[in-house]
Design a protein around this motif. Structure first.
Motif, PDB file in Angstrom:
ATOM      1  N   THR A   1      19.993  10.085 -74.995  1.00 30.59           N
ATOM      2  CA  THR A   1      20.664  11.307 -74.557  1.00 30.59           C
ATOM      3  C   THR A   1      21.411  11.132 -73.244  1.00 30.59           C
TER       4      THR A   1
ATOM      5  N   PRO B   1      25.883   7.992 -74.943  1.00 29.52           N
ATOM      6  CA  PRO B   1      24.484   7.926 -74.481  1.00 29.52           C
ATOM      7  C   PRO B   1      23.799   6.662 -74.996  1.00 29.52           C
TER       8      PRO B   1
ATOM      9  N   SER C   1      17.213   7.210 -73.229  1.00 30.16           N
ATOM     10  CA  SER C   1      16.593   8.538 -73.216  1.00 30.16           C
ATOM     11  C   SER C   1      16.306   8.976 -71.781  1.00 30.16           C
TER      12      SER C   1
END
Length: 91
Positions: free
Chosen positions: A21, A31, A34
């Motif tokens: 993300t 992205p 995470s």
């Protein structure tokens, strides 16, 4: 404290299993990691500081070396020869 710091660093060696993300380099790129991985990086950086502080407290103590006064070039030689230092031991 030691185990917690090392665990934070070891967490970076494990695979990132969360969905990507956060972009790694630029805000407008794809992205690639995470948020959990980003938090792991931050925790590992603080762990390095903690380990350094722990080392400073528990690590070996280094004694300060005090150097005595050295004779000048034109002072008498400390060996007792009666010559100037520059002509005797300072040569």
């Amino acid at each position: 404290m030691l185990d917690a710091a090392l665990q934070c660093i070891v967490a970076l060696t494990e695979d990132d299993t969360e969905p990507a993300t956060v972009p790694a380099f630029e805000d407008d790129s794809v992205p690639s990691m995470s948020e959990q991985r980003l938090d792991d990086f931050a925790d590992a950086m603080w762990a390095v500081y903690d380990l350094r502080e722990l080392w400073r407290q528990l690590g070996p103590r280094v004694e300060t070396v005090h150097v005595g006064e050295k004779p000048g070039r034109n002072d008498p030689c400390p060996c007792g020869s009666g010559k100037k230092y520059k002509k005797c031991c300072g040569a």
